[in-house]
Design an enzyme around this catalytic site. Structure first.
Site, PDB file in Angstrom:
ATOM      1  N   ASP A  24      60.238  47.972  -6.664  1.00 59.14           N
ATOM      2  CA  ASP A  24      60.940  46.965  -7.476  1.00 59.14           C
ATOM      3  C   ASP A  24      62.024  47.542  -8.461  1.00 59.14           C
ATOM      4  O   ASP A  24      61.735  48.612  -8.902  1.00 59.14           O
ATOM      5  CB  ASP A  24      59.931  46.351  -8.491  1.00 59.14           C
ATOM      6  CG  ASP A  24      60.595  45.307  -9.367  1.00 59.14           C
ATOM      7  OD1 ASP A  24      61.631  44.674  -9.046  1.00 59.14           O
ATOM      8  OD2 ASP A  24      59.917  45.090 -10.480  1.00 59.14           O
ATOM      9  N   ASN A  26      64.535  45.369 -10.114  1.00 57.54           N
ATOM     10  CA  ASN A  26      65.114  44.317 -10.867  1.00 57.54           C
ATOM     11  C   ASN A  26      63.941  43.766 -11.998  1.00 57.54           C
ATOM     12  O   ASN A  26      64.347  42.920 -12.553  1.00 57.54           O
ATOM     13  CB  ASN A  26      65.886  43.240 -10.286  1.00 57.54           C
ATOM     14  CG  ASN A  26      65.174  42.471  -9.460  1.00 57.54           C
ATOM     15  OD1 ASN A  26      63.530  42.721  -9.299  1.00 57.54           O
ATOM     16  ND2 ASN A  26      65.312  41.190  -8.962  1.00 57.54           N
ATOM     17  N   ASP A  28      61.042  42.263 -11.670  1.00 61.39           N
ATOM     18  CA  ASP A  28      60.337  41.045 -11.487  1.00 61.39           C
ATOM     19  C   ASP A  28      59.123  41.129 -10.865  1.00 61.39           C
ATOM     20  O   ASP A  28      58.229  40.282 -10.238  1.00 61.39           O
ATOM     21  CB  ASP A  28      61.329  39.894 -10.602  1.00 61.39           C
ATOM     22  CG  ASP A  28      61.482  40.483  -9.314  1.00 61.39           C
ATOM     23  OD1 ASP A  28      61.133  41.674  -9.005  1.00 61.39           O
ATOM     24  OD2 ASP A  28      62.274  39.851  -8.629  1.00 61.39           O
ATOM     25  N   ASP A  32      62.325  45.039  -3.845  1.00 58.69           N
ATOM     26  CA  ASP A  32      63.536  44.329  -3.285  1.00 58.69           C
ATOM     27  C   ASP A  32      64.497  45.495  -2.503  1.00 58.69           C
ATOM     28  O   ASP A  32      63.963  46.513  -2.258  1.00 58.69           O
ATOM     29  CB  ASP A  32      64.299  43.865  -4.564  1.00 58.69           C
ATOM     30  CG  ASP A  32      64.508  45.078  -5.797  1.00 58.69           C
ATOM     31  OD1 ASP A  32      64.485  46.191  -5.218  1.00 58.69           O
ATOM     32  OD2 ASP A  32      64.075  44.642  -6.897  1.00 58.69           O
ATOM     33  N   ASP A 102      63.145  42.014  10.914  1.00 60.28           N
ATOM     34  CA  ASP A 102      62.007  40.988  11.604  1.00 60.28           C
ATOM     35  C   ASP A 102      62.937  39.917  11.747  1.00 60.28           C
ATOM     36  O   ASP A 102      63.838  39.498  11.294  1.00 60.28           O
ATOM     37  CB  ASP A 102      61.230  40.614  10.455  1.00 60.28           C
ATOM     38  CG  ASP A 102      59.704  40.775  10.901  1.00 60.28           C
ATOM     39  OD1 ASP A 102      59.485  39.819  11.697  1.00 60.28           O
ATOM     40  OD2 ASP A 102      59.050  41.478  10.335  1.00 60.28           O
ATOM     41  N   ASP A 204      58.643  38.224  15.844  1.00 61.07           N
ATOM     42  CA  ASP A 204      57.556  37.594  15.258  1.00 61.07           C
ATOM     43  C   ASP A 204      57.060  36.749  16.382  1.00 61.07           C
ATOM     44  O   ASP A 204      57.482  35.909  17.039  1.00 61.07           O
ATOM     45  CB  ASP A 204      57.845  36.871  14.009  1.00 61.07           C
ATOM     46  CG  ASP A 204      56.493  36.490  13.260  1.00 61.07           C
ATOM     47  OD1 ASP A 204      55.804  37.131  12.786  1.00 61.07           O
ATOM     48  OD2 ASP A 204      56.380  35.108  13.007  1.00 61.07           O
ATOM     49  N   GLU A 273      55.983  41.242  18.800  1.00 54.89           N
ATOM     50  CA  GLU A 273      54.506  40.944  18.222  1.00 54.89           C
ATOM     51  C   GLU A 273      54.151  39.944  19.506  1.00 54.89           C
ATOM     52  O   GLU A 273      54.644  38.831  19.351  1.00 54.89           O
ATOM     53  CB  GLU A 273      54.434  40.531  16.822  1.00 54.89           C
ATOM     54  CG  GLU A 273      53.002  40.307  16.644  1.00 54.89           C
ATOM     55  CD  GLU A 273      52.845  39.341  15.300  1.00 54.89           C
ATOM     56  OE1 GLU A 273      51.905  39.665  14.446  1.00 54.89           O
ATOM     57  OE2 GLU A 273      53.733  38.149  15.056  1.00 54.89           O
ATOM     58  N   HIS A 335      51.104  44.742   8.197  1.00 55.21           N
ATOM     59  CA  HIS A 335      50.629  43.734   7.174  1.00 55.21           C
ATOM     60  C   HIS A 335      49.571  42.623   7.085  1.00 55.21           C
ATOM     61  O   HIS A 335      49.411  41.977   6.244  1.00 55.21           O
ATOM     62  CB  HIS A 335      51.991  43.315   6.480  1.00 55.21           C
ATOM     63  CG  HIS A 335      52.569  42.525   7.732  1.00 55.21           C
ATOM     64  ND1 HIS A 335      53.120  42.944   8.622  1.00 55.21           N
ATOM     65  CD2 HIS A 335      52.708  40.903   7.485  1.00 55.21           C
ATOM     66  CE1 HIS A 335      53.444  41.881   9.393  1.00 55.21           C
ATOM     67  NE2 HIS A 335      53.365  40.608   8.786  1.00 55.21           N
ATOM     68  N   ASP A 336      49.119  42.803   8.529  1.00 53.58           N
ATOM     69  CA  ASP A 336      48.126  41.555   8.743  1.00 53.58           C
ATOM     70  C   ASP A 336      46.922  42.272   8.984  1.00 53.58           C
ATOM     71  O   ASP A 336      45.613  41.410   9.279  1.00 53.58           O
ATOM     72  CB  ASP A 336      48.675  40.967  10.084  1.00 53.58           C
ATOM     73  CG  ASP A 336      49.876  40.258  10.131  1.00 53.58           C
ATOM     74  OD1 ASP A 336      50.192  39.508   8.972  1.00 53.58           O
ATOM     75  OD2 ASP A 336      50.570  39.975  10.920  1.00 53.58           O
TER      76      ASP A 336
HETATM   77  C1  NOJ Z   1      52.731  37.245  12.449  1.00 51.50           C
HETATM   78  C2  NOJ Z   1      53.200  37.837  11.091  1.00 51.50           C
HETATM   79  O1  NOJ Z   1      53.059  39.250  11.173  1.00 51.50           O
HETATM   80  C3  NOJ Z   1      52.314  37.285   9.994  1.00 51.50           C
HETATM   81  O2  NOJ Z   1      52.306  38.065   8.875  1.00 51.50           O
HETATM   82  C4  NOJ Z   1      52.655  35.760   9.749  1.00 51.50           C
HETATM   83  O3  NOJ Z   1      51.802  35.288   8.676  1.00 51.50           O
HETATM   84  C5  NOJ Z   1      52.707  35.027  11.078  1.00 51.50           C
HETATM   85  N1  NOJ Z   1      53.145  35.687  12.218  1.00 51.50           N
HETATM   86  C6  NOJ Z   1      53.554  33.829  11.181  1.00 51.50           C
HETATM   87  O4  NOJ Z   1      54.893  34.160  11.035  1.00 51.50           O
END
Ligand code: NOJ
Length: 542
Positions: A24, A26, A28, A32, A102, A204, A273, A335-336
């Site tokens: 970060d 700025n 918040d 960023d 992305d 995605d 993905e 991140h999932d």
């Molecule tokens: C896959 C992404 O990696 C995930 O983070 C997202 O929630 C879903 N697609 C929907 O876009």
């Protein structure tokens, strides 16, 4: 022997940045783009990765933290401006780093002007940009499709008296890729970023963009747990009709055409993905003539049990199904997914990093895994991920917490008096870049050594892969070979000492051990591995 694999996305290592959580600037409490720019030296010089992939930074109501895009060709003010994006891109290129953005083609935000127009009336010029259908005579949704985030995939629209499809949140309506205008416009979106100079795109849920045009019901799944490892409602069906329609291949060929128009001197790349339980189906997206995606993401290491045999199996199958001329890839975190160190433990995470960075194929690393960052416990009040609210236990906040840069309060992620958007790990004073850089045996030191080895030894970057059978069951041993050069990788997946006994009497020199305390000559007919130890060993030239 073979074909040369020397393109940047083949020899390089990709590092995923979740922009909200990197740096970060700025005040918040949210990361960023200028924050990313300020950390380019770290990425290019300290760590020395080759490419960065940024999760979405586009204008968004943030219902799904950026995967709900309300303008595909701008930057959300939370993250910066197009100007700050250009600066970041230039800074990255100046340092030799490629940039992957992305691209979210399956769905937009429900606040995107396209959808607002589409839902304004049945006669709207953009009505066909999304998937609208009448209710069944009893008022129920058009079919039985389910949303990935829980519940049904159809939302009733009171104003126009029809349902619209959303494979994810109801705030993420699916775009209708069968409409040529949608396709053209989304191609233009791609060109917008490629013209700015980005080197590649991560697509995605790429295989979901085309569904069954008849919208047939998905059949029930007789073995939900076997398909997915967990029994959530989504897996009560076989997802036969709501994704992976054969027309996806045509769509990918056209997308590839857009990328290829940029020429071969600085090739642009697409990594998609996709979730396919059938690994062959996933590999089919390289295209019969290698004319679809450069790489379909390979998540098989994430879903496999963490044993030497299961992991070897993943690698052997990967090697077998990637078509001739195609290039494999591996992912151990994103991140999932729960963090690597939380899934398999801190010690095995170092074995995992050694595996990822020594396999044949492009590795994609997740920010913070180079430090051994783990999932951070999230209290009910701290939950942000809408999935957690819909289906408790499935949220992804734990793996999205701020990057740990130093020992200052807030770990250097944001100013001291600022509240970060997600909590910082309790042990950030030990697990952070500043401290680990100075520690000879830290995870960052290991990651840096492995990245350096991969760069210095072409056999690790582009060499062939050959599994070696002479190890005990709890070890995975393989050879990487290129021209005269050979490296043996021996990984102990157990918490006990093991001895690998290669049949051929040969000596080798350990280039790196996960424990970072061993650089020595070894007899490969009696190679002792300590608990949780992995070694990369240079073997005599042939
Ligand atoms: C896959 C992404 O990696 C995930 O983070 C997202 O929630 C879903 N697609 C929907 O876009």
């Amino acid at each position: 022997m073979g074909q040369e694999f020397s393109l940047w996305w083949q020899t390089g290592v990709i590092y995923q940045i979740y922009p909200r959580s990197f740096q970060d600037t700025n005040g918040d409490g949210i990361g960023d783009i200028p924050g990313i720019t300020s950390r380019l030296d770290y990425l290019a010089d300290t760590l020395r990765v080759d490419a960065i992939w940024l999760s979405p930074f586009y204008p968004s109501p943030m219902a799904d933290f950026g995967y709900d895009v309300s303008n595909y060709v701008d930057v959300d003010p939370v993250f910066g401006t197009l100007g700050s994006f250009d600066e970041m891109l230039q800074g990255a290129h100046d340092r030799g780093l490629k940039v992957i953005v992305d691209w979210v083609p399956n769905h937009s935000s429900d606040q995107h002007p396209w959808f607002l127009e589409s839902r304004s009336s049945r006669d709207s010029l953009k009505r066909e940009w999304y998937v609208w259908r009448d209710a069944k005579p009893d008022g129920s949704p058009p079919n039985n499709w389910l949303s990935w985030f829980g519940g049904g995939a159809w939302e009733w629209d009171e104003t126009t008296g029809q349902y619209y499809l959303h494979s994810f949140l109801k705030e993420q309506p699916d775009l209708n890729w069968r409409n040529p205008e949608v396709k053209r416009t989304m191609h233009d979106v791609l060109r917008f970023w490629l013209d700015r100079g980005v080197d590649g795109v991560r697509i995605d849920v790429a295989n979901m963009i085309l569904k069954d045009p008849e919208l047939r019901d998905n059949p029930p799944n007789p073995e939900p747990a076997a398909t997915s490892g967990h029994a959530r409602a989504y897996w009560s069906q076989v997802h036969l009709y709501d994704k992976s329609h054969p027309d996806v291949h045509d769509a990918f060929r056209e997308i590839r055409g857009v990328l290829d128009d940029y020429g071969t001197s600085a090739p642009r790349m697409a990594v998609g993905e996709m979730f396919e339980s059938d690994r062959r189906a996933s590999a089919s997206y390289y295209g019969n003539n290698l004319d679809e995606l450069h790489m379909p993401f390979n998540f098989a290491l994430i879903s496999a049990p963490w044993t030497a045999q299961a992991v070897r199996n993943v690698v052997d199958i990967t090697e077998a199904i990637v078509p001739a001329g195609g290039w494999p890839n591996y992912v151990l975190g994103n991140h999932d997914q729960h963090r690597l160190a939380s899934r398999i433990g801190a010690e095995q995470a170092r074995v995992g990093m050694t595996l990822l960075l020594t396999l044949r194929g492009t590795p994609t690393m997740y920010y913070g895994d180079e430090l051994g960052m783990h999932d951070v416990p999230i209290t009910l009040e701290q939950v942000h991920d809408p999935w957690e609210l819909n289906e408790p236990g499935l949220g992804r906040d734990a793996e999205r917490t701020p990057m740990q840069w130093n020992t200052q309060p807030n770990a250097g992620f944001c100013a001291l008096d600022v509240q970060p958007w997600l909590p910082i790990a309790g042990d950030y004073r030990e697990i952070n870049v500043a401290v680990e850089r100075e520690e000879q045996s830290s995870t960052i030191s290991l990651t840096r050594s492995l990245l350096e080895l991969r760069r210095a030894h072409p056999c690790l970057a582009v060499g062939s892969y050959r599994p070696v059978d002479d190890g005990p069951e709890s070890c995975f041993v393989y050879l990487r070979e290129h021209e005269q050069h050979r490296c043996l990788v021996a990984l102990n997946f157990s918490a006990e000492s093991q001895t690998v006994a290669l049949q051929k009497r040969e000596r080798g020199s350990i280039l790196v051990s996960t424990h970072l305390d061993r650089v020595e000559e070894v007899d490969l007919s009696r190679l002792h591995l300590r608990p949780n130890e992995g070694c990369v060993i240079e073997v005599g030239r042939r």
